[in-house]
Design a protein around this motif. Sequence first.
Motif, short mmCIF file in Angstrom:
data_model
loop_
_atom_site.label_atom_id
_atom_site.label_comp_id
_atom_site.label_asym_id
_atom_site.label_seq_id
_atom_site.Cartn_x
_atom_site.Cartn_y
_atom_site.Cartn_z
N MET A 152 -48.31 97.73 -57.71
CA MET A 152 -49.40 97.14 -58.49
C MET A 152 -50.20 96.17 -57.63
N GLN A 153 -49.50 95.39 -56.79
CA GLN A 153 -50.19 94.43 -55.93
C GLN A 153 -51.06 95.16 -54.92
N ARG A 154 -50.54 96.26 -54.36
CA ARG A 154 -51.30 97.02 -53.38
C ARG A 154 -52.55 97.64 -54.02
N GLU A 155 -52.39 98.20 -55.21
CA GLU A 155 -53.54 98.80 -55.88
C GLU A 155 -54.55 97.73 -56.29
N LEU A 156 -54.06 96.54 -56.65
CA LEU A 156 -54.97 95.44 -56.97
C LEU A 156 -55.77 95.04 -55.74
N ASP A 157 -55.09 94.93 -54.59
CA ASP A 157 -55.79 94.58 -53.35
C ASP A 157 -56.82 95.65 -52.99
N GLU A 158 -56.44 96.92 -53.18
CA GLU A 158 -57.38 98.01 -52.87
C GLU A 158 -58.58 97.96 -53.81
N ALA A 159 -58.32 97.66 -55.09
CA ALA A 159 -59.43 97.58 -56.05
C ALA A 159 -60.37 96.43 -55.70
N ARG A 160 -59.80 95.31 -55.26
CA ARG A 160 -60.64 94.17 -54.85
C ARG A 160 -61.50 94.55 -53.65
N THR A 161 -60.90 95.27 -52.69
CA THR A 161 -61.65 95.70 -51.52
C THR A 161 -62.79 96.63 -51.92
N GLY A 171 -76.98 96.07 -50.86
CA GLY A 171 -77.73 95.70 -49.66
C GLY A 171 -78.07 96.88 -48.78
N GLY A 172 -77.83 98.09 -49.28
CA GLY A 172 -78.19 99.28 -48.54
C GLY A 172 -77.08 99.83 -47.66
N LEU A 173 -75.88 99.22 -47.69
CA LEU A 173 -74.77 99.69 -46.88
C LEU A 173 -74.04 100.82 -47.59
N ARG A 174 -73.53 101.78 -46.82
CA ARG A 174 -72.78 102.90 -47.37
C ARG A 174 -71.30 102.53 -47.33
N GLN A 175 -70.71 102.30 -48.50
CA GLN A 175 -69.32 101.87 -48.56
C GLN A 175 -68.58 102.66 -49.64
N ALA A 176 -67.24 102.62 -49.57
CA ALA A 176 -66.42 103.28 -50.58
C ALA A 176 -66.60 102.60 -51.93
N ARG A 177 -66.66 103.41 -52.98
CA ARG A 177 -66.82 102.87 -54.33
C ARG A 177 -65.52 102.94 -55.13
N HIS A 178 -64.50 103.55 -54.54
CA HIS A 178 -63.24 103.75 -55.27
C HIS A 178 -62.06 103.39 -54.39
N SER A 179 -60.95 103.03 -55.04
CA SER A 179 -59.68 102.78 -54.35
C SER A 179 -58.64 103.70 -54.96
N PHE A 180 -57.39 103.63 -54.47
CA PHE A 180 -56.34 104.47 -55.04
C PHE A 180 -56.06 104.09 -56.49
N ALA A 181 -56.35 102.85 -56.86
CA ALA A 181 -56.19 102.46 -58.26
C ALA A 181 -57.15 103.21 -59.17
N SER A 182 -58.25 103.72 -58.61
CA SER A 182 -59.22 104.48 -59.40
C SER A 182 -58.73 105.88 -59.72
N PHE A 183 -57.75 106.37 -58.95
CA PHE A 183 -57.20 107.71 -59.21
C PHE A 183 -56.10 107.54 -60.25
N ILE A 184 -56.48 107.76 -61.52
CA ILE A 184 -55.60 107.44 -62.65
C ILE A 184 -54.47 108.46 -62.75
N GLY A 185 -53.26 107.96 -62.90
CA GLY A 185 -52.12 108.84 -63.10
C GLY A 185 -50.86 108.25 -62.51
N ALA A 221 -61.29 110.77 -51.33
CA ALA A 221 -61.89 110.51 -50.02
C ALA A 221 -62.34 109.06 -49.91
N HIS A 222 -62.95 108.54 -50.96
CA HIS A 222 -63.36 107.13 -50.98
C HIS A 222 -62.14 106.22 -50.84
N ALA A 223 -61.06 106.56 -51.56
CA ALA A 223 -59.86 105.73 -51.53
C ALA A 223 -59.23 105.72 -50.14
N ILE A 224 -59.22 106.88 -49.49
CA ILE A 224 -58.65 106.96 -48.13
C ILE A 224 -59.46 106.09 -47.17
#
Length: 508
Positions: A152-161, A171-185, A221-224
Motif C-alpha cells: 500500500m505504501q509503495r502504491e501510494l508513493d507511485e500515485a503521488r509521483t 506545462g507542456g511536459l510529456r509525463q506518465a499519468r498513471h501508476s501501478f495503483a491505477s491498475f485496479i485489481g 506502460a505509464h505505470a512502468i
Amino acid sequence: MVDSDVTSHMDPLGLTAALPTDAQSILGLAARSLFDVFANASEGMLLVDRSGRVVWINDHYRRYLPALGFEREADFVGKPVVEVVQNTLMNQVMETGKPILIDLLSNRAGTFLVSRFPLRDEAGVVIGALGVVLFDQPETNLQPLMAKFALMQRELDEARTALAAQRKVGGGLRQARHSFASFIGSSAVVADLKRQARRAAQSSSPVLLLGETGTGKELLAHAIHASSPRARGPLVSVNIAAVPETLLEAEFFGVAPGAYTGADKKGREGKFKLADGGTLFLDEIGDMPLGLQAKLLRALQESEIEPLGSNRLVPFDARIIAATSRDLVKLVREGLFREDLYYRLNVLPLRVPALRDRAADIPALVEFLSEDLALRSALPQPEFQAQALALLSAQHWRGNVRELRNVIEQLLLRCEAGIVDAQAVGAVLLESGLSHIAPAPLAGQVPEAHGVPQDPKQAPAPLGDLVRALELDAVQHALAFSQGNKQAAAKLLGISRAKLYQCLPKVS
C-alpha cells in the motif's frame, strides 16, 4: 455478608477473591490488569507528562536507548518526547485526548508496532500519555500485515509521483499519468503481473505488452515508466494504427529542414528524439508496415536515427515499451512481421489478462469506475446490488475494461434511484448488442464440473476419471493461453514444470 457491588468466586486454591460488578470498579481493575499485561508482555513502555516530557520508561524500553542515540537513561528521561523519539505522535494523543490503538512507528531504532493511550485524572483531564511497544521487528513478527502495508505504501508513493507528473503536463511536459495503483485489481494474476512489471521497470530493456484490446496495456506502460529510473524524463506515445502509413516515417524519425516542398524550414523532431532520456511507447506495434520495421529495428540496435531528408545520424536514448493486441508469432509465420524485430522487442514480455480471466476484480473495478465517472459527470455515485455485480462478473467482456466502463457509464446516466439492480444491468447489456448474456450464478450455486452428469439417474464416472478430465482441461487451456510455453503454463496453473510434464503424456 457480601457487598452488593462485589461477587465472590473460588479460585483453584480454594481461596475466595472479590470480583467487582460496578462499572467504575470493573474499569479500574481492567486498567490495572491491562497495565500488568503491557508491562510484562510488551517490548517496552514510555510515559510522558502533560508538557510532553518523558518521565518514565520501563526496563524493556531501556534497550532501545543506544539506537536512539542515548547512552544513559538520565539523558533521555526529562527531555521532550519529540526531541528523543523521532516520528512520535504522543503529543497528538494528549492534544486530542484520543488513543492511537495500532500504529507503525519508524525511527533510528527500527520499525515498531505501537499503541498510545491518554491518561486522565479523576476529573477527566488529560495529564499525560502512555506509549507501548507491542512488537519490534514487525517485518518478521507480522510478515503478512507488513507485506500488505509495504504494498500500500509503495502504491501510494507511485500515485503521488504520477499525480506530480500530471501537474507538470499542464506545462507542456510529456509525463506518465498513471501508476501501478491505477491498475485496479487484487486477483492473483494481477498481483503477479504488477510484480513482473515492477521488476521490468528497473531495467532498460524493451518491454512487450501483449493482450486483448481494452485490457489496460497503455495504463501499464505509464505505470512502468512512472516506476522506472527514467520517470523524470518524457513519456512519448505513438499509436501506430492511428497514423497514416505515409506519415509514419516522419512521425518516428523527424524531418530535416526543407526536406520536401512544404516542409517546415526549421525541421521537425520525431518521436524518438522527443523521447530522449525517457520512454517511447509504441502502441499497436503489430500494425506497423513491413517497410518501416527494418528502419525501426536499426534504430533500436544502433540507438540512432536518420531524419527524413537528412544524411546526418542523430543519437537518442529512449527505453522502448511496445504493445499489441495481435498475435505477433502468427504474423511472423505469415511474413507480416519481421522475425528479427520480434526478437528485439520480445525481451521482457508481459501478458495483460483479459477481464474474464480476472472476474474477481470486477466488483473493485465497478466501484472505481462508477466513482470516477460520477465525479466527471457531477452525478451521485450509484450503489450496485449484489446480483447486479454478479451479473456483470459473469459476462465474457470481449472489450474488457473499456467495454465495462461503457456499460457502467450508461447505467450511471440512467440510474435515478441511486441503486443499480440486475434488471437494469441486463437491459443495458441487451441494448449494447450482446448476442448472449451469461446468467449470474445463484447464491450458493456450485459450478458444473466437467464430466459430472447433472441427471441424478445417471451414474457418475469414477472419481479418478473425473480428476483426470479436469486436469486435461486445465492443462490444455493453460498451454493454449500461453501459446505453448510450458513454463508459463505451469506458472498459470500454480504447479511445477515437472508436474506439468507428468500431465503432458495424458494430454497427448
